[in-house]
Motif scaffolding. Sequence first.
Motif, PDB file in Angstrom:
ATOM      1  N   GLY A 157       0.774  -1.231   0.000  1.00  0.00           N
ATOM      2  CA  GLY A 157       0.000   0.000   0.000  1.00  0.00           C
ATOM      3  C   GLY A 157       0.803   1.278   0.000  1.00  0.00           C
ATOM      4  N   TRP A 158       2.108   1.211   0.245  1.00  0.00           N
ATOM      5  CA  TRP A 158       2.883   2.448   0.263  1.00  0.00           C
ATOM      6  C   TRP A 158       4.357   2.129   0.046  1.00  0.00           C
ATOM      7  CZ3 TRP A 158       6.451   3.834   4.245  1.00  0.00           C
ATOM      8  CH2 TRP A 158       6.538   2.896   5.274  1.00  0.00           C
ATOM      9  N   SER A 159       5.118   3.172  -0.288  1.00  0.00           N
ATOM     10  CA  SER A 159       6.548   3.000  -0.522  1.00  0.00           C
ATOM     11  C   SER A 159       7.265   4.308  -0.210  1.00  0.00           C
ATOM     12  CB  SER A 159       6.822   2.578  -1.971  1.00  0.00           C
ATOM     13  OG  SER A 159       6.429   3.607  -2.869  1.00  0.00           O
ATOM     14  N   GLN A 160       8.578   4.210  -0.034  1.00  0.00           N
ATOM     15  CA  GLN A 160       9.430   5.371   0.187  1.00  0.00           C
ATOM     16  C   GLN A 160      10.685   5.214  -0.668  1.00  0.00           C
ATOM     17  OE1 GLN A 160       9.579   6.667   4.565  1.00  0.00           O
ATOM     18  NE2 GLN A 160       9.082   4.499   4.711  1.00  0.00           N
ATOM     19  N   ARG A 161      11.154   6.331  -1.192  1.00  0.00           N
ATOM     20  CA  ARG A 161      12.360   6.301  -2.018  1.00  0.00           C
ATOM     21  C   ARG A 161      13.272   7.458  -1.634  1.00  0.00           C
ATOM     22  NH1 ARG A 161      12.762   7.152  -8.612  1.00  0.00           N
ATOM     23  NH2 ARG A 161      14.956   6.540  -8.843  1.00  0.00           N
ATOM     24  N   LEU A 162      14.540   7.154  -1.432  1.00  0.00           N
ATOM     25  CA  LEU A 162      15.546   8.158  -1.098  1.00  0.00           C
ATOM     26  C   LEU A 162      16.657   8.075  -2.141  1.00  0.00           C
ATOM     27  CD1 LEU A 162      16.469  10.293   0.996  1.00  0.00           C
ATOM     28  CD2 LEU A 162      17.713   8.457   2.147  1.00  0.00           C
ATOM     29  N   THR A 163      16.959   9.222  -2.767  1.00  0.00           N
ATOM     30  CA  THR A 163      17.940   9.251  -3.850  1.00  0.00           C
ATOM     31  C   THR A 163      18.969  10.346  -3.606  1.00  0.00           C
ATOM     32  OG1 THR A 163      16.196   8.575  -5.391  1.00  0.00           O
ATOM     33  CG2 THR A 163      18.250   9.345  -6.346  1.00  0.00           C
ATOM     34  N   TRP A 164      20.237   9.973  -3.709  1.00  0.00           N
ATOM     35  CA  TRP A 164      21.338  10.941  -3.621  1.00  0.00           C
ATOM     36  C   TRP A 164      22.135  10.869  -4.913  1.00  0.00           C
ATOM     37  CZ3 TRP A 164      26.568  10.279  -4.191  1.00  0.00           C
ATOM     38  CH2 TRP A 164      27.389  11.360  -3.831  1.00  0.00           C
ATOM     39  N   ARG A 165      22.444  12.051  -5.491  1.00  0.00           N
ATOM     40  CA  ARG A 165      23.246  12.122  -6.711  1.00  0.00           C
ATOM     41  C   ARG A 165      24.342  13.159  -6.524  1.00  0.00           C
ATOM     42  NH1 ARG A 165      20.475   9.738 -11.025  1.00  0.00           N
ATOM     43  NH2 ARG A 165      18.257   9.386 -10.594  1.00  0.00           N
ATOM     44  N   LEU A 202      -3.667   4.394  -3.790  1.00  0.00           N
ATOM     45  CA  LEU A 202      -5.092   4.632  -3.609  1.00  0.00           C
ATOM     46  C   LEU A 202      -5.931   3.550  -4.269  1.00  0.00           C
ATOM     47  CD1 LEU A 202      -5.101   8.482  -4.323  1.00  0.00           C
ATOM     48  CD2 LEU A 202      -4.832   7.320  -2.124  1.00  0.00           C
ATOM     49  N   SER A 203      -5.426   2.980  -5.346  1.00  0.00           N
ATOM     50  CA  SER A 203      -6.085   1.898  -6.075  1.00  0.00           C
ATOM     51  C   SER A 203      -4.991   1.183  -6.865  1.00  0.00           C
ATOM     52  CB  SER A 203      -7.170   2.456  -7.009  1.00  0.00           C
ATOM     53  OG  SER A 203      -6.587   3.135  -8.110  1.00  0.00           O
ATOM     54  N   PRO A 204      -5.307   0.090  -7.547  1.00  0.00           N
ATOM     55  CA  PRO A 204      -4.255  -0.590  -8.316  1.00  0.00           C
ATOM     56  C   PRO A 204      -3.547   0.304  -9.329  1.00  0.00           C
ATOM     57  CG  PRO A 204      -6.143  -2.032  -8.079  1.00  0.00           C
ATOM     58  CD  PRO A 204      -6.549  -0.698  -7.505  1.00  0.00           C
ATOM     59  N   GLN A 205      -4.231   1.339  -9.855  1.00  0.00           N
ATOM     60  CA  GLN A 205      -3.614   2.211 -10.853  1.00  0.00           C
ATOM     61  C   GLN A 205      -3.267   3.604 -10.325  1.00  0.00           C
ATOM     62  OE1 GLN A 205      -6.524   0.391 -11.740  1.00  0.00           O
ATOM     63  NE2 GLN A 205      -5.223  -1.170 -12.682  1.00  0.00           N
ATOM     64  N   ARG A 206      -3.877   4.058  -9.249  1.00  0.00           N
ATOM     65  CA  ARG A 206      -3.706   5.440  -8.799  1.00  0.00           C
ATOM     66  C   ARG A 206      -2.956   5.508  -7.468  1.00  0.00           C
ATOM     67  NH1 ARG A 206      -8.416   4.949 -11.453  1.00  0.00           N
ATOM     68  NH2 ARG A 206      -8.927   6.510 -13.040  1.00  0.00           N
ATOM     69  N   TYR A 207      -2.231   6.608  -7.281  1.00  0.00           N
ATOM     70  CA  TYR A 207      -1.458   6.785  -6.057  1.00  0.00           C
ATOM     71  C   TYR A 207      -1.330   8.274  -5.736  1.00  0.00           C
ATOM     72  CZ  TYR A 207       2.330   7.750  -9.396  1.00  0.00           C
ATOM     73  OH  TYR A 207       3.094   8.264 -10.416  1.00  0.00           O
ATOM     74  N   ALA A 208      -1.042   8.552  -4.477  1.00  0.00           N
ATOM     75  CA  ALA A 208      -0.710   9.901  -4.018  1.00  0.00           C
ATOM     76  C   ALA A 208       0.770   9.919  -3.654  1.00  0.00           C
ATOM     77  CB  ALA A 208      -1.565  10.287  -2.822  1.00  0.00           C
ATOM     78  N   GLY A 216       0.977  15.450  -4.806  1.00  0.00           N
ATOM     79  CA  GLY A 216       0.086  15.349  -5.950  1.00  0.00           C
ATOM     80  C   GLY A 216      -0.447  13.946  -6.125  1.00  0.00           C
ATOM     81  N   LEU A 217      -1.004  13.715  -7.295  1.00  0.00           N
ATOM     82  CA  LEU A 217      -1.607  12.432  -7.637  1.00  0.00           C
ATOM     83  C   LEU A 217      -0.959  11.884  -8.896  1.00  0.00           C
ATOM     84  CD1 LEU A 217      -5.379  13.314  -7.087  1.00  0.00           C
ATOM     85  CD2 LEU A 217      -3.863  12.085  -5.510  1.00  0.00           C
ATOM     86  N   GLY A 218      -0.946  10.565  -8.991  1.00  0.00           N
ATOM     87  CA  GLY A 218      -0.354   9.925 -10.157  1.00  0.00           C
ATOM     88  C   GLY A 218      -1.164   8.730 -10.601  1.00  0.00           C
ATOM     89  N   VAL A 219      -0.875   8.276 -11.799  1.00  0.00           N
ATOM     90  CA  VAL A 219      -1.558   7.115 -12.358  1.00  0.00           C
ATOM     91  C   VAL A 219      -0.529   6.226 -13.042  1.00  0.00           C
ATOM     92  CG1 VAL A 219      -2.085   8.358 -14.499  1.00  0.00           C
ATOM     93  CG2 VAL A 219      -3.408   6.330 -13.891  1.00  0.00           C
ATOM     94  N   GLN A 220      -0.682   4.923 -12.876  1.00  0.00           N
ATOM     95  CA  GLN A 220       0.173   3.956 -13.555  1.00  0.00           C
ATOM     96  C   GLN A 220      -0.524   3.508 -14.834  1.00  0.00           C
ATOM     97  OE1 GLN A 220       1.145   0.955 -10.504  1.00  0.00           O
ATOM     98  NE2 GLN A 220       3.221   1.756 -10.584  1.00  0.00           N
ATOM     99  N   LEU A 221       0.032   3.901 -15.957  1.00  0.00           N
ATOM    100  CA  LEU A 221      -0.560   3.556 -17.244  1.00  0.00           C
ATOM    101  C   LEU A 221      -0.259   2.118 -17.639  1.00  0.00           C
ATOM    102  CD1 LEU A 221       0.316   6.850 -19.142  1.00  0.00           C
ATOM    103  CD2 LEU A 221      -1.756   6.301 -17.855  1.00  0.00           C
ATOM    104  N   ALA A 222       0.847   1.583 -17.131  1.00  0.00           N
ATOM    105  CA  ALA A 222       1.202   0.177 -17.364  1.00  0.00           C
ATOM    106  C   ALA A 222       1.901  -0.319 -16.107  1.00  0.00           C
ATOM    107  CB  ALA A 222       2.105   0.033 -18.582  1.00  0.00           C
ATOM    108  N   ARG A 223       1.590  -1.538 -15.688  1.00  0.00           N
ATOM    109  CA  ARG A 223       2.153  -2.051 -14.439  1.00  0.00           C
ATOM    110  C   ARG A 223       2.442  -3.546 -14.507  1.00  0.00           C
ATOM    111  NH1 ARG A 223      -2.091  -3.750 -10.932  1.00  0.00           N
ATOM    112  NH2 ARG A 223      -0.818  -3.166  -9.145  1.00  0.00           N
ATOM    113  N   SER A 224       2.863  -4.023 -15.675  1.00  0.00           N
ATOM    114  CA  SER A 224       3.235  -5.425 -15.814  1.00  0.00           C
ATOM    115  C   SER A 224       4.683  -5.610 -15.370  1.00  0.00           C
ATOM    116  CB  SER A 224       3.058  -5.882 -17.261  1.00  0.00           C
ATOM    117  OG  SER A 224       3.975  -5.211 -18.111  1.00  0.00           O
ATOM    118  N   VAL A 247       2.772   8.366 -14.515  1.00  0.00           N
ATOM    119  CA  VAL A 247       2.729   9.810 -14.746  1.00  0.00           C
ATOM    120  C   VAL A 247       2.093  10.451 -13.521  1.00  0.00           C
ATOM    121  CG1 VAL A 247       1.844  11.662 -16.202  1.00  0.00           C
ATOM    122  CG2 VAL A 247       2.501   9.488 -17.235  1.00  0.00           C
ATOM    123  N   ASP A 248       2.693  11.533 -13.007  1.00  0.00           N
ATOM    124  CA  ASP A 248       2.074  12.223 -11.874  1.00  0.00           C
ATOM    125  C   ASP A 248       2.169  13.733 -12.048  1.00  0.00           C
ATOM    126  OD1 ASP A 248       4.693  12.961 -10.777  1.00  0.00           O
ATOM    127  OD2 ASP A 248       4.817  10.894 -10.090  1.00  0.00           O
TER     128      ASP A 248
END
Length: 279
Positions: free
Chosen positions: A102-110, A135-141, A164-172, A179-180
Motif C-alpha cells: 500500500g505504500w513505498s518510500q524512495r531516497l535518492t542521492w546524486r 489509492l487503487s491498483p492504478q492510482r497513487y498519491a 500530488g496524484l499519479g496514475v500507472q498507465l502500465a504495471r506489468s 505519470v504524476d
Amino acid sequence: MIASAAAREDPAVLATVLSVARQANPDSLDEIDALAADLAAGPAGPEPEPALEVAAAAAPAAASLDEAVWKGSIELGGAIAQGRTETVGGYGVIDVSRLAPGWSQRLTWRGDYQETDGRASTQRLSLAYEPRARLSPQRYAFGLAQYEHDRFLGVERRYTVGAGLGVQLARSEELKIAVDLGPALRLTETREFGEERAAAGRASLNIRWLPTERVTLSQEAAVYADEQQTSAKSITALETLLFGPLKGRLSYNMQYERDARVARSDLDTTTRASILYTF
C-alpha cells in the motif's frame, strides 16, 4: 511421593523430593532421573489437526507478504582525460527504496564533480525523498522533499516540497509507466537574484521496460514551472546485467534551466558509462 510433589506444581518442593529419593535409593538413580525428565516434559498434548498444520505452515508466507522490502542500487562512474586539457571527474548515485503493502518510500542521492585543468567545471548535488501511498491498483498519491545544488547553472541551493496524484498507465513485470502531477513550493538561492520563493507546478514521467531478462531501458523526467522560471531533468538509461548483482549502465542526462527575467536558458547534457551494484 515424586508424583505427588509434581502435582503441587512447586519446583522447589519437587527438587527437594528428588534429592531425598536419590539419597535414599542410590541403586535407582537412572529410574529417578528418567521419571524427573518425564515430569519436566509435561503431558503430551493432542496431535494438531491437519487444518491447523496447514495454517501454521502458511503463516510465515502470509507474514512475509506484510513485511516491508528494501531494495536499491549504488552507481559509480568516473573519467580521466589527458592531452591539451586534463579532466578528472567522478559521478555517484545511491538509490534506496522501502516497499510495503500500500505504500513505498524512495531516497535518492546524486553527486557529480569534475575538474578541467585543475579548476572545477562541474559541481552538482541533489537529494530527494519521495513517499507514495497507493489509492487503487492504478492510482497513487505522492509527496516530495528535494534539495539541489548546481554551481555552474547558477543555483547555489534550491529546496522543493510538493505533493500530488499519479496514475500507472502500465504495471506489468515487463513494462511500467507512471505519470504524476501536482503543485510544489520552491525556495531558490541564485547568485544573480539571491533568495526567492515561488509556487510551481510539477509533472513527471517514469518508464521502465525489460525487453529481455538481462536488459533494462528506463526514462525518468520531471518538469517544474512557475511564473519566472522553468527547470527540467531527464535521465534516459540502458542497463545490462553483467554478473551477480553488477550491471553496466549507459545514460544520457539532461538538465535545463530557463529564467524569463534575463531571457536566458541553459542546457547541460552528459553521456555516462557507469557500473551499477543492485541489492
